[in-house]
Design an enzyme around this catalytic site. Structure first.
Site, PDB file in Angstrom:
ATOM      1  N   GLU A 140       0.903  -1.010  -0.125  1.00  0.00           N
ATOM      2  CA  GLU A 140       0.123   0.174  -0.071  1.00  0.00           C
ATOM      3  C   GLU A 140       0.958   1.146   0.083  1.00  0.00           C
ATOM      4  OE1 GLU A 140      -2.031   1.100   3.582  1.00  0.00           O
ATOM      5  OE2 GLU A 140      -1.596  -0.868   4.480  1.00  0.00           O
ATOM      6  N   CYS A 187      -3.759  -3.315   4.634  1.00  0.00           N
ATOM      7  CA  CYS A 187      -2.632  -4.281   5.064  1.00  0.00           C
ATOM      8  C   CYS A 187      -3.242  -5.941   4.651  1.00  0.00           C
ATOM      9  CB  CYS A 187      -2.585  -4.082   6.599  1.00  0.00           C
ATOM     10  SG  CYS A 187      -2.022  -2.550   7.088  1.00  0.00           S
ATOM     11  N   HIS A 204      -2.524  -9.553  12.329  1.00  0.00           N
ATOM     12  CA  HIS A 204      -2.345  -8.260  11.787  1.00  0.00           C
ATOM     13  C   HIS A 204      -1.741  -7.310  13.026  1.00  0.00           C
ATOM     14  CE1 HIS A 204      -1.167  -4.588   9.918  1.00  0.00           C
ATOM     15  NE2 HIS A 204      -2.465  -4.104  10.178  1.00  0.00           N
TER      16      HIS A 204
HETATM   17  P1  HMG Z   1      -3.113   7.637  21.169  1.00  0.00           P
HETATM   18  O1  HMG Z   1      -4.433   8.407  21.245  1.00  0.00           O
HETATM   19  O2  HMG Z   1      -1.762   8.037  21.051  1.00  0.00           O
HETATM   20  O3  HMG Z   1      -3.004   6.586  22.475  1.00  0.00           O
HETATM   21  O4  HMG Z   1      -3.670   6.686  20.069  1.00  0.00           O
HETATM   22  P2  HMG Z   1      -4.042   6.257  23.494  1.00  0.00           P
HETATM   23  O5  HMG Z   1      -4.287   7.456  24.430  1.00  0.00           O
HETATM   24  O6  HMG Z   1      -5.415   5.601  22.940  1.00  0.00           O
HETATM   25  O7  HMG Z   1      -3.273   5.201  24.495  1.00  0.00           O
HETATM   26  C1  HMG Z   1      -2.917   3.938  23.803  1.00  0.00           C
HETATM   27  C2  HMG Z   1      -2.588   3.117  25.014  1.00  0.00           C
HETATM   28  O8  HMG Z   1      -1.854   3.274  25.709  1.00  0.00           O
HETATM   29  C3  HMG Z   1      -4.000   2.918  25.832  1.00  0.00           C
HETATM   30  O9  HMG Z   1      -4.482   1.798  26.307  1.00  0.00           O
HETATM   31  C4  HMG Z   1      -3.535   3.796  26.939  1.00  0.00           C
HETATM   32  O10 HMG Z   1      -4.424   3.403  28.268  1.00  0.00           O
HETATM   33  C5  HMG Z   1      -2.151   3.234  27.079  1.00  0.00           C
HETATM   34  P3  HMG Z   1      -5.700   0.860  25.804  1.00  0.00           P
HETATM   35  O11 HMG Z   1      -6.812   1.772  26.472  1.00  0.00           O
HETATM   36  O12 HMG Z   1      -6.080   1.181  24.215  1.00  0.00           O
HETATM   37  O13 HMG Z   1      -5.637  -0.437  26.218  1.00  0.00           O
HETATM   38  N1  HMG Z   1      -1.352   4.151  28.036  1.00  0.00           N
HETATM   39  C6  HMG Z   1      -0.646   3.992  28.873  1.00  0.00           C
HETATM   40  N2  HMG Z   1      -0.198   2.664  29.288  1.00  0.00           N
HETATM   41  C7  HMG Z   1       0.950   2.518  29.979  1.00  0.00           C
HETATM   42  N3  HMG Z   1       1.691   3.446  30.580  1.00  0.00           N
HETATM   43  C8  HMG Z   1       1.480   4.783  30.251  1.00  0.00           C
HETATM   44  C9  HMG Z   1       0.259   4.974  29.422  1.00  0.00           C
HETATM   45  N4  HMG Z   1      -0.415   5.873  28.719  1.00  0.00           N
HETATM   46  C10 HMG Z   1      -1.184   5.567  27.911  1.00  0.00           C
HETATM   47  N5  HMG Z   1       1.776   5.810  30.706  1.00  0.00           N
HETATM   48  C11 HMG Z   1      -3.624   4.638  18.323  1.00  0.00           C
HETATM   49  C12 HMG Z   1      -3.181   5.275  19.811  1.00  0.00           C
HETATM   50  C13 HMG Z   1      -3.397   3.305  18.200  1.00  0.00           C
HETATM   51  C14 HMG Z   1      -5.039   5.141  18.218  1.00  0.00           C
HETATM   52  C15 HMG Z   1      -2.657   5.625  17.562  1.00  0.00           C
HETATM   53  O14 HMG Z   1      -1.230   5.248  17.602  1.00  0.00           O
HETATM   54  C16 HMG Z   1      -3.117   5.404  16.136  1.00  0.00           C
HETATM   55  O15 HMG Z   1      -4.025   6.337  15.412  1.00  0.00           O
HETATM   56  N6  HMG Z   1      -2.251   4.588  15.241  1.00  0.00           N
HETATM   57  C17 HMG Z   1      -2.612   4.420  13.901  1.00  0.00           C
HETATM   58  C18 HMG Z   1      -3.844   3.764  13.650  1.00  0.00           C
HETATM   59  C19 HMG Z   1      -3.619   2.071  14.135  1.00  0.00           C
HETATM   60  O16 HMG Z   1      -2.649   1.855  14.182  1.00  0.00           O
HETATM   61  N7  HMG Z   1      -4.989   1.552  14.351  1.00  0.00           N
HETATM   62  C20 HMG Z   1      -4.965  -0.021  14.491  1.00  0.00           C
HETATM   63  C21 HMG Z   1      -6.063  -0.720  13.786  1.00  0.00           C
HETATM   64  S1  HMG Z   1      -6.360  -0.394  11.962  1.00  0.00           S
HETATM   65  C22 HMG Z   1      -5.272  -1.226  11.517  1.00  0.00           C
HETATM   66  O17 HMG Z   1      -4.659  -2.219  11.920  1.00  0.00           O
HETATM   67  C23 HMG Z   1      -4.999  -1.003  10.026  1.00  0.00           C
HETATM   68  C24 HMG Z   1      -3.675  -0.207   9.594  1.00  0.00           C
HETATM   69  O18 HMG Z   1      -2.572  -1.186   9.813  1.00  0.00           O
HETATM   70  C25 HMG Z   1      -3.611   0.198   8.288  1.00  0.00           C
HETATM   71  C26 HMG Z   1      -3.651  -0.784   7.154  1.00  0.00           C
HETATM   72  O19 HMG Z   1      -4.608  -1.550   7.208  1.00  0.00           O
HETATM   73  O20 HMG Z   1      -3.248  -0.744   6.276  1.00  0.00           O
HETATM   74  C27 HMG Z   1      -3.260   1.015  10.514  1.00  0.00           C
END
Ligand code: HMG
Length: 394
Positions: free
Chosen positions: A86, A118, A240
């Site tokens: 991609e 992906c 994935h």
């Molecule tokens: P964010 O807003 O930076 O993070 O976004 P958050 O506030 O949701 O925190 C993440 C986790 O860390 C949470 O845990 C927090 O509690 C924890 P959860 O509630 O999810 O279990 N946390 C902590 N833990 C320990 N110590 C601390 C601490 N602080 C917070 N101090 C997000 C996170 C993944 C949304 C962001 O990184 C993002 O937008 N990523 C890109 C999109 C993505 O990866 N999506 C996944 C599903 S889609 C997919 O898999 C397809 C993809 O690969 C593309 C394709 O298909 O081509 C992306």
């Protein structure tokens, strides 16, 4: 043997991956943006991300991953190369054609590029299964190669990464026999996308996680409807992994949805061995699921005859769940040492160097430009000339 037809099974005969010249530890990113490191290490389960050098791209990684496969098996039976990506480099010409040339494959080959976020590599694997089924003397080279790039200082930034996985698909495979039953799910959602005019992805992080979990339900339901195995028959699950914690979210969701007990120790036993490469490489999009498989097979546990579940998710979205069983004697065919070397050889960069690399873009005026020599890998992007990419052996 394939229980349905009595003929030998088809599946993954070889698996090799490659990643980049550079690596950025999450400690560097955390120090720069003031994020507590626990959020990266525990919250999303990521420790480092592979960063391509200026002279690396999906073609150089794909060729690096696939070269050892061709060296081991020869090219006589490879009549198809399917490259899933991609992060394509051209709207018309398949990146696979450049790889075909770099690897010196015969002209009597069909080469094509596939895209659906992906999920693309899983489509490639399934299409390869069909081609081998049609002519069992043929092998298909399936390559997944991607660079995951989000905007600087965006939530997605910490999940970037890059890698390529190359798989040889054929009859009577040495590693994993793929079963014909699949659970499928497609739903038109805007959770993650990249319009043609952007080189970084757009994403709705929360929406993407719930779309992934929705897809887990969808594929599991369809897999059951198609007569698939019971959950208790799976020894391990490769998901994935956009970030490794996502596989834990997905597996818990699957267990919940199918009414199974959630046992943290068992979940960790099933998933942790699949996360070891992705935790230090980052999201490699199409390659991520197959890096999870590589990590699992390269791990300590003897998986002979064990059933593995594969759950492929591609935003947008398409997902597929299928099963494979590990072939007796598989360990003799693994590339564990080379995989560890691909990770260990990366040179650590500081945050300023990472930002400089992230900000690079290629000129679009069709002029002649040399690309700075940075990679020590076997293939490199040497120049741009007349709107063409010029590759060379490193
Ligand atoms: P964010 O807003 O930076 O993070 O976004 P958050 O506030 O949701 O925190 C993440 C986790 O860390 C949470 O845990 C927090 O509690 C924890 P959860 O509630 O999810 O279990 N946390 C902590 N833990 C320990 N110590 C601390 C601490 N602080 C917070 N101090 C997000 C996170 C993944 C949304 C962001 O990184 C993002 O937008 N990523 C890109 C999109 C993505 O990866 N999506 C996944 C599903 S889609 C997919 O898999 C397809 C993809 O690969 C593309 C394709 O298909 O081509 C992306």
């Amino acid at each position: 043997m394939n229980g349905d037809t009595g003929s030998p099974a088809i599946g993954i005969d070889d698996l090799s991956f490659a990643t980049t010249e550079f690596v950025l530890p999450h400690t560097e990113l955390a120090e720069y943006n003031g994020t507590p490191i626990g959020k990266y290490h525990l919250g999303i389960g990521q420790h480092a991300m592979s960063i391509p050098a200026a002279d690396e791209d999906i073609v150089t990684m794909a060729a690096t991953a696939a070269a050892p496969v061709v060296a081991r098996h020869g090219a006589d039976r490879i009549r198809t190369v399917v490259l899933a990506t991609e992060s394509s480099i051209d709207q018309a010409k398949s990146a696979g054609v450049y790889v075909h040339s770099l690897l010196g494959l015969p002209t009597s080959t069909r080469v094509v590029e596939l895209k659906q976020a992906c999920y693309g590599a899983t489509a490639a694997l399934q299409f390869a299964m069909g081609l081998v089924h049609r002519n069992r003397s043929e092998q298909v080279l399936v390559i997944a190669s991607d660079v995951s790039k989000y905007d600087l200082d965006s939530p997605g930034e910490a999940t970037q990464g890059a890698a390529a996985a190359a798989m040889l698909v054929g009859e009577d495979p040495s590693l994993v026999r793929i079963e014909p039953t699949s659970g499928l799910f497609t739903s038109d959602v805007m959770d993650f996308w990249r319009p043609n005019y952007r080189d970084t992805a757009l994403v709705d992080g929360r929406e993407s996680i719930s779309a992934y979990l929705q897809a887990v339900e969808g594929v599991w339901k369809d897999y059951g409807d198609q007569g698939g195995r019971a959950l208790s028959e799976f020894h391990a699950f490769c998901y994935h992994q956009p970030f490794t914690k996502m596989s834990f979210k997905a597996h818990r969701h699957l267990l919940n949805y199918s009414g199974c007990q959630l046992d943290d120790e068992d979940i960790a036993r099933v998933l942790e061995p699949t996360t070891r490469y992705n935790a230090v490489i980052g999201n490699s999009y199409t390659a991520s699921l197959y890096l999870a498989l590589a990590a699992l097979l390269d791990g300590e546990e003897d998986l002979t005859d064990r059933t593995i579940g594969f759950l492929s998710y591609g935003s947008g979205s398409v997902a597929e769940l299928f099963a494979g069983s590990v072939v007796p004697g598989y360990r003799a065919h693994l590339r564990s040492a080379a995989h560890h070397e691909a990770i260990q050889r990366r040179r650590t960069i500081d945050h300023a160097t990472y930002r400089e690399l992230h900000g690079r873009s290629f000129p679009t005026d069709g002029g002649d430009y040399r690309v700075p020599r940075q990679t020590n890998g076997p293939y490199r992007l040497a120049a741009l000339s007349g709107h063409k990419r010029v590759y060379e052996r490193g």
